[in-house]
Design a protein around this motif. Structure first.
Motif, PDB file in Angstrom:
ATOM      1  N   GLU A 165       0.859  -1.184   0.000  1.00  0.00           N
ATOM      2  CA  GLU A 165       0.000   0.000   0.000  1.00  0.00           C
ATOM      3  C   GLU A 165       0.887   1.222   0.000  1.00  0.00           C
ATOM      4  O   GLU A 165       1.965   1.202   0.598  1.00  0.00           O
ATOM      5  CB  GLU A 165      -0.829   0.054   1.290  1.00  0.00           C
ATOM      6  N   TYR A 166       0.450   2.278  -0.680  1.00  0.00           N
ATOM      7  CA  TYR A 166       1.249   3.492  -0.639  1.00  0.00           C
ATOM      8  C   TYR A 166       0.335   4.700  -0.805  1.00  0.00           C
ATOM      9  O   TYR A 166      -0.546   4.719  -1.655  1.00  0.00           O
ATOM     10  CB  TYR A 166       2.310   3.512  -1.751  1.00  0.00           C
ATOM     11  N   SER A 167       0.562   5.715   0.026  1.00  0.00           N
ATOM     12  CA  SER A 167      -0.200   6.958  -0.100  1.00  0.00           C
ATOM     13  C   SER A 167       0.768   8.120  -0.275  1.00  0.00           C
ATOM     14  O   SER A 167       1.777   8.204   0.430  1.00  0.00           O
ATOM     15  CB  SER A 167      -1.032   7.152   1.168  1.00  0.00           C
ATOM     16  N   THR A 168       0.449   9.011  -1.212  1.00  0.00           N
ATOM     17  CA  THR A 168       1.316  10.184  -1.421  1.00  0.00           C
ATOM     18  C   THR A 168       1.012  11.279  -0.398  1.00  0.00           C
ATOM     19  O   THR A 168       1.715  12.267  -0.308  1.00  0.00           O
ATOM     20  CB  THR A 168       1.073  10.784  -2.830  1.00  0.00           C
ATOM     21  N   ASN A 228      -3.341   0.489  -3.522  1.00  0.00           N
ATOM     22  CA  ASN A 228      -3.481  -0.718  -2.707  1.00  0.00           C
ATOM     23  C   ASN A 228      -2.981  -1.920  -3.503  1.00  0.00           C
ATOM     24  O   ASN A 228      -2.562  -1.788  -4.659  1.00  0.00           O
ATOM     25  CB  ASN A 228      -4.925  -0.905  -2.231  1.00  0.00           C
ATOM     26  N   ASP A 229      -3.031  -3.061  -2.888  1.00  0.00           N
ATOM     27  CA  ASP A 229      -2.466  -4.270  -3.496  1.00  0.00           C
ATOM     28  C   ASP A 229      -3.118  -4.568  -4.850  1.00  0.00           C
ATOM     29  O   ASP A 229      -2.431  -4.903  -5.815  1.00  0.00           O
ATOM     30  CB  ASP A 229      -2.655  -5.436  -2.512  1.00  0.00           C
ATOM     31  N   THR A 230      -4.446  -4.439  -4.928  1.00  0.00           N
ATOM     32  CA  THR A 230      -5.143  -4.742  -6.185  1.00  0.00           C
ATOM     33  C   THR A 230      -4.660  -3.817  -7.293  1.00  0.00           C
ATOM     34  O   THR A 230      -4.382  -4.257  -8.418  1.00  0.00           O
ATOM     35  CB  THR A 230      -6.675  -4.551  -5.996  1.00  0.00           C
ATOM     36  N   LEU A 235      -1.431  -2.725 -12.187  1.00  0.00           N
ATOM     37  CA  LEU A 235      -0.393  -1.906 -12.836  1.00  0.00           C
ATOM     38  C   LEU A 235       0.803  -2.775 -13.235  1.00  0.00           C
ATOM     39  O   LEU A 235       1.372  -2.598 -14.319  1.00  0.00           O
ATOM     40  CB  LEU A 235       0.062  -0.770 -11.912  1.00  0.00           C
ATOM     41  N   GLU A 236       1.168  -3.717 -12.357  1.00  0.00           N
ATOM     42  CA  GLU A 236       2.301  -4.611 -12.665  1.00  0.00           C
ATOM     43  C   GLU A 236       2.034  -5.351 -13.976  1.00  0.00           C
ATOM     44  O   GLU A 236       2.905  -5.491 -14.824  1.00  0.00           O
ATOM     45  CB  GLU A 236       2.488  -5.638 -11.543  1.00  0.00           C
ATOM     46  N   TYR A 243       6.571  -4.673  -8.336  1.00  0.00           N
ATOM     47  CA  TYR A 243       6.471  -3.715  -7.215  1.00  0.00           C
ATOM     48  C   TYR A 243       7.812  -3.610  -6.468  1.00  0.00           C
ATOM     49  O   TYR A 243       8.267  -2.524  -6.127  1.00  0.00           O
ATOM     50  CB  TYR A 243       5.354  -4.218  -6.296  1.00  0.00           C
ATOM     51  N   ASP A 244       8.471  -4.771  -6.253  1.00  0.00           N
ATOM     52  CA  ASP A 244       9.733  -4.791  -5.497  1.00  0.00           C
ATOM     53  C   ASP A 244      10.840  -3.994  -6.174  1.00  0.00           C
ATOM     54  O   ASP A 244      11.839  -3.667  -5.549  1.00  0.00           O
ATOM     55  CB  ASP A 244      10.242  -6.233  -5.338  1.00  0.00           C
TER      56      ASP A 244
END
Ligand SMILES: Cc1cc2nc3c(=O)[nH]c(=O)nc-3n(C[C@H](O)[C@H](O)[C@H](O)COP(=O)(O)OP(=O)(O)OC[C@H]3O[C@@H](n4cnc5c(N)ncnc54)[C@H](O)[C@@H]3O)c2cc1C
Ligand code: SF4
Ligand code: SF4
Ligand code: SF4
Length: 372
Positions: A165-168, A228-230, A235-236, A243-244
């Motif tokens: 998960e990532y939020s700007t 989020n993960d989904t 996107l991947e 992602y890594d």
């Protein structure tokens, strides 16, 4: 009758316009009595309505109400179409480490460290990057300012143990509440345009500790996004990356993932509309029109930052930094670079204002109430 937090719920939160800046909670007159709190989703709420003094402060300083608009416009010498513009420059940090760590040219960090070294500020409200997103911090040393540059991921942090998960978003205004326990009285504040508006409203009302903010650095802003993960999985698959392998995140014309291989993945910002914070759909300020200096990557080549000086203090600070810690883009490399940057900023700002106008009109006609 003064408008209170109950009206903020109605006029801002229920309209999907709350950007969770935290201004209302941080500066609530009844903060010590526990009138307001922040819920598990980061949204301000009443924790005890009976403690509310009905003073109206939270409503006045909220960047999503129209209160104090005229005062802040006057104070900032705001004018159509993009606020006050004294000059536009494209520069990057001289210092190699700052430049390497910077989001674009490391200019925000270079100017902050210059202000700190020359004793003009005692600290800065900035935001540190983590695997989950950004965390606001009150940097009291030069190293803390440097550590908050950019949006890099340090693989030694061991990302696998975290959820994807990532939020700007960084609720940077909340870092100001720390000032109650610190005697810092000359601070720089770095934030998104909405956060700069909230600070300007507090300054218009002379609310402590906004008087401790000596200079405001605004960041160009297309919006805040929540991955989020989904979304990462989609996107991947679509953009063929892992992602890594993400090393750095940036927003410029597009949303950009820089990978460890050196490759960059560009995702059009429009494509991320479903994960954009609702409030950002109603926001009309792209270029931080009320800042002393606004910074962004738009209009500059990779590794450079575009800066707009807007006030006399901003102009003086930037000129001093230019002499000591910044390098200017060479006119010989592109004689039209300032005009080109200006055009791009103008177009992005226009787009954002039109979109906000359209979304507001749609909201009026649909009458939908959204709790954000
Ligand atoms: C949410 C968001 C959206 C953006 N959208 C655009 C865009 O559409 N187009 C564009 O050209 N530029 C955009 N920017 C600005 C751009 O990403 C860079 O911050 C800017 O170009 C400055 O780069 P730099 O290398 O000079 O700054 P650096 O030296 O890397 O310093 C950046 C400073 O910003 C602070 N910071 C970082 N993230 C946040 C945050 N979320 N809230 C508050 N402070 C923060 C850091 O702590 C640091 O002090 C956006 C920034 C953010 C935070
Ligand atoms: S005390 Fe004032 S600032 Fe606090 S919630 Fe009530 S009206 Fe808002
Ligand atoms: S936008 Fe900020 S000040 Fe306004 S209601 Fe939301 S958190 Fe409070
Ligand atoms: S678009 Fe940027 S400035 Fe506007 S509300 Fe969203 S985060 Fe704030």
């Amino acid at each position: 009758m003064k408008k209170t937090f109950s009206h903020l719920i109605q006029d801002v939160q229920e309209q999907g316009k709350c950007n969770h800046c935290g201004g209302c909670v941080t500066f609530c007159s009844a903060v010590n009595y526990g009138a307001l709190d922040i819920d598990e989703n980061g949204k301000p709420c009443f924790s005890n309505i009976d403690k509310c003094l009905e003073c109206g402060l939270c409503y006045s300083i909220c960047p999503q109400t129209n209160e104090l608009d005229e005062e802040i416009k006057q104070n900032a010498k705001w004018q159509e179409p993009l606020g006050n513009i004294i000059g536009i420059s494209i520069t990057r940090a001289k210092d190699n480490e700052i430049r390497q760590n910077g989001t674009d040219g490391g200019v925000v960090t270079a100017v902050l460290t210059h202000l700190f070294d020359s004793g003009r500020i005692d600290g800065a409200v900035v935001s540190r990057n983590t695997w989950h997103g950004r965390i606001p911090c009150l940097a009291k040393t030069k190293q803390e300012i440097i550590n908050s540059a950019g949006s890099h991921f340090n693989s030694s942090q061991g990302m696998v143990q975290f959820a994807r998960e990532y939020s700007t978003f960084s609720p940077s205004i909340k870092a100001l509440s720390e000032l109650r326990f610190n005697s810092l009285d000359r601070l720089a504040f770095v934030g998104t345009p909405c956060q700069i508006i909230a600070i300007r409203k507090m300054q218009a009302l002379h609310i402590v500790p906004s008087d401790s903010i000596a200079i405001c650095f605004g960041l160009f802003c297309s919006g805040n996004f929540f991955f989020n993960d989904t979304l990462f999985k989609n996107l991947e698959k679509e953009y063929q990356f892992q992602y890594d392998d993400i090393e750095k995140i940036n927003i410029k014309d597009d949303f950009i993932f820089s990978l460890s291989s050196g490759k960059q993945i560009h995702i059009p910002v429009d494509k991320l509309a479903p994960v954009k914070r609702s409030a950002c759909n109603f926001c009309k300020d792209f270029s931080a029109e009320y800042a002393d200096i606004s910074f962004g990557g738009l209009g500059a080549e990779n590794g450079w930052t575009t800066a707009i000086t807007r006030t006399s203090i901003g102009k003086a600070v930037f000129a001093a930094a230019l002499e000591k810690v910044l390098v200017s883009y060479r006119v010989e490399d592109n004689p039209k670079y300032v005009t080109q940057a200006e055009k791009k900023i103008f177009a992005a700002s226009e787009r954002k204002k039109q979109l906000a106008q359209q979304n507001l009109a749609d909201r009026e006609t649909s009458g939908i109430r959204v709790i954000s």
